[in-house]
Design a protein around this motif. Structure first.
Motif, short mmCIF file in Angstrom:
data_model
loop_
_atom_site.label_atom_id
_atom_site.label_comp_id
_atom_site.label_asym_id
_atom_site.label_seq_id
_atom_site.Cartn_x
_atom_site.Cartn_y
_atom_site.Cartn_z
N PRO A 8 -8.79 -7.82 -15.96
CA PRO A 8 -10.14 -8.16 -15.46
C PRO A 8 -10.10 -8.88 -14.11
CG PRO A 8 -9.98 -8.69 -17.79
CD PRO A 8 -8.59 -8.33 -17.33
N TYR A 9 -8.93 -9.46 -13.78
CA TYR A 9 -8.81 -10.14 -12.48
C TYR A 9 -8.13 -9.27 -11.43
CZ TYR A 9 -10.83 -14.56 -13.72
OH TYR A 9 -11.74 -15.53 -14.05
N ARG A 10 -7.95 -7.98 -11.74
CA ARG A 10 -7.31 -7.11 -10.76
C ARG A 10 -8.14 -7.06 -9.49
NH1 ARG A 10 -6.69 -2.51 -13.41
NH2 ARG A 10 -4.50 -2.82 -13.80
N GLY A 11 -7.47 -7.20 -8.34
CA GLY A 11 -8.18 -7.12 -7.06
C GLY A 11 -8.91 -8.41 -6.72
N TRP A 12 -8.56 -9.50 -7.44
CA TRP A 12 -9.24 -10.78 -7.17
C TRP A 12 -9.02 -11.24 -5.72
CZ3 TRP A 12 -6.99 -15.55 -5.87
CH2 TRP A 12 -7.88 -16.64 -5.87
N PHE A 13 -7.76 -11.17 -5.25
CA PHE A 13 -7.47 -11.71 -3.92
C PHE A 13 -8.24 -11.01 -2.80
CE2 PHE A 13 -4.87 -12.23 -0.05
CZ PHE A 13 -5.02 -13.60 0.09
N PRO A 14 -8.16 -9.65 -2.72
CA PRO A 14 -8.95 -9.01 -1.66
C PRO A 14 -10.45 -9.29 -1.78
CG PRO A 14 -7.91 -7.37 -3.07
CD PRO A 14 -7.30 -8.69 -3.41
N ARG B 165 -11.29 -0.18 -3.40
CA ARG B 165 -10.16 0.67 -3.75
C ARG B 165 -9.03 -0.13 -4.40
NH1 ARG B 165 -9.60 5.37 0.61
NH2 ARG B 165 -11.81 5.81 0.89
N LEU B 166 -8.74 -1.30 -3.85
CA LEU B 166 -7.67 -2.12 -4.43
C LEU B 166 -8.06 -2.57 -5.83
CD1 LEU B 166 -6.58 -4.35 -1.42
CD2 LEU B 166 -5.20 -2.63 -2.56
N LYS B 167 -9.35 -2.82 -6.01
CA LYS B 167 -9.81 -3.33 -7.28
C LYS B 167 -9.70 -2.29 -8.37
CE LYS B 167 -13.57 -6.03 -8.88
NZ LYS B 167 -14.83 -6.61 -8.52
N LEU B 168 -9.86 -1.01 -7.97
CA LEU B 168 -9.83 0.06 -8.97
C LEU B 168 -8.44 0.69 -9.08
CD1 LEU B 168 -13.27 1.62 -8.10
CD2 LEU B 168 -12.68 0.53 -10.26
N GLN B 169 -7.53 0.23 -8.20
CA GLN B 169 -6.20 0.83 -8.21
C GLN B 169 -5.47 0.47 -9.50
OE1 GLN B 169 -3.86 1.20 -4.60
NE2 GLN B 169 -2.52 -0.35 -5.41
N GLY B 170 -4.86 1.50 -10.12
CA GLY B 170 -4.12 1.23 -11.34
C GLY B 170 -5.00 1.14 -12.58
N SER B 171 -6.30 1.41 -12.41
CA SER B 171 -7.18 1.42 -13.58
C SER B 171 -6.96 2.72 -14.34
CB SER B 171 -8.64 1.36 -13.15
OG SER B 171 -8.83 0.34 -12.23
N THR C 267 -0.05 -1.05 -1.15
CA THR C 267 0.73 -2.22 -1.54
C THR C 267 -0.05 -3.50 -1.32
OG1 THR C 267 1.73 -2.24 0.64
CG2 THR C 267 2.95 -1.14 -1.10
N GLY C 268 -1.10 -3.44 -0.51
CA GLY C 268 -1.87 -4.66 -0.26
C GLY C 268 -2.98 -4.39 0.72
N ILE C 269 -3.59 -5.46 1.20
CA ILE C 269 -4.76 -5.31 2.06
C ILE C 269 -4.43 -4.54 3.35
CG2 ILE C 269 -6.53 -6.55 3.37
CD1 ILE C 269 -6.37 -8.79 1.33
#
Length: 316
Positions: A72-78, A136-142, A155-157
């Motif tokens: 649920p915290y995936r993509g928190w940083f970006p 995109r980062l938030k949904l990556q790996g879903s 790999t990152g922002i």
């Protein structure tokens, strides 16, 4: 002495806007972190059409079960980076434009709305690329329940920026800008309702509002603004995540918005436009209320510490 006074005011105004900007950014980041999982649930419901529209806790339970506790915290940083920039830009523009335009005169709902829209447009143009990368980062790996969705590997922002520009051109960073520009109505309406309710509660007496009052009017303002603009947000999430087939110009983006709205209504009925709304309302209303509360508190404390008399702060 006159010039000195003018210089002083402009410094105080830019300094004031800075305080508002920092307070807004810090408040929003804290609030967003607290309610972040709700946003994850909402985004999945919007983008992944084969997810049955379940209650938010049920969606979160699914996500945790399928993808682990931190999912649920995936993509928190970006998201936090984008949010920080976005709110900083928004609050800063809002207060700068307000200060230079009103020159100390009291504000009205219509000026608040116009200033809000202006601040919003600057904000959208500056920060959309971050939000595209973000979605995109938030949904990556879903694990998607919809087979058409092509997964991404960033790999990152920075890598996401580089890959998107290389593969889809610079324009792709502004995917979904058009609905975003329409959506500046959301924070603008929110600010207008918020400032209006604030004026109503004060009714001429320049008192500071209690925490509860700020929390409640922040919540009301956001709830109304969100419900009105939600269908556009659904379309915006879909546009940001999916790469549009042809190079979209304004006309085709208008058309894309319309056709996505229409196909969504055909497939799911009017309520399809509001899929994920309760997750969104729960999340944004709580987040916005907490944000406004923290923002007011941080701003007022900073002004007190800096010794700007509270009367100066109350004027706005």
């Amino acid at each position: 002495g006159y010039l000195h006074a003018v210089k002083m005011t402009s410094e105080v105004f830019s300094y004031e806007s800075l305080v508002h900007a920092v307070a807004g950014a810090v408040g929003s980041v804290t609030a967003m972190t607290v309610f972040f999982p709700l946003d994850t649930a909402r985004l999945r419901l919007q983008v992944d059409e084969n997810r049955k529209a379940k209650s938010t806790p049920a969606v979160l339970t699914d996500i945790i079960r399928e993808e682990g506790l931190l999912a649920p915290y995936r993509g928190w940083f970006p998201v936090i980076c984008s949010l920080c920039c976005s709110n900083f830009v928004y609050f800063y523009c809002f207060h700068c434009i307000k200060a230079s335009w009103l020159k100390g005169k009291p504000s009205t709902p219509s000026t608040d709305l116009v200033i809000g829209i202006a601040a919003g447009i600057v904000n959208v143009l500056v920060t959309t690329p971050m939000w595209v990368v973000n979605t995109r980062l938030k949904l990556q790996g879903s694990k998607f329940h919809n087979a058409d969705i092509r997964p991404t590997n960033y790999t990152g922002i920075l890598d996401a920026f580089v890959q998107i520009i290389r593969r889809e051109g610079v324009g792709a960073l502004w995917n979904g800008t058009f609905p975003s520009l329409l959506l500046v109505l959301n924070p603008a309406m929110q600010f207008m309702i918020y400032e209006g309710l604030k004026r109503q509660l004060r009714r001429g007496s320049p008192r500071e509002l209690s925490s509860l009052e700020v929390f409640v009017i922040g919540a009301i303002a956001k709830a109304v603004a969100t419900a009105v603009t939600y269908p556009l947000q659904t379309i915006q999430s879909i546009l940001r995540f999916n790469k549009p087939a042809e190079k979209s110009k304004l006309a085709s983006s208008l058309w894309a918005v319309k056709s996505l709205l229409v196909s969504r209504v055909r497939k799911y009925g009017m309520l399809g436009l509001f899929k994920g709304l309760e997750a969104k309302l729960l999340q944004t209303v709580l987040t916005a209320a907490l944000m406004f509360l923290l923002y007011e508190k941080i701003a007022s404390c900073t002004f007190k510490v800096m010794g700007l008399s509270s009367s100066h702060y109350k004027k706005h």
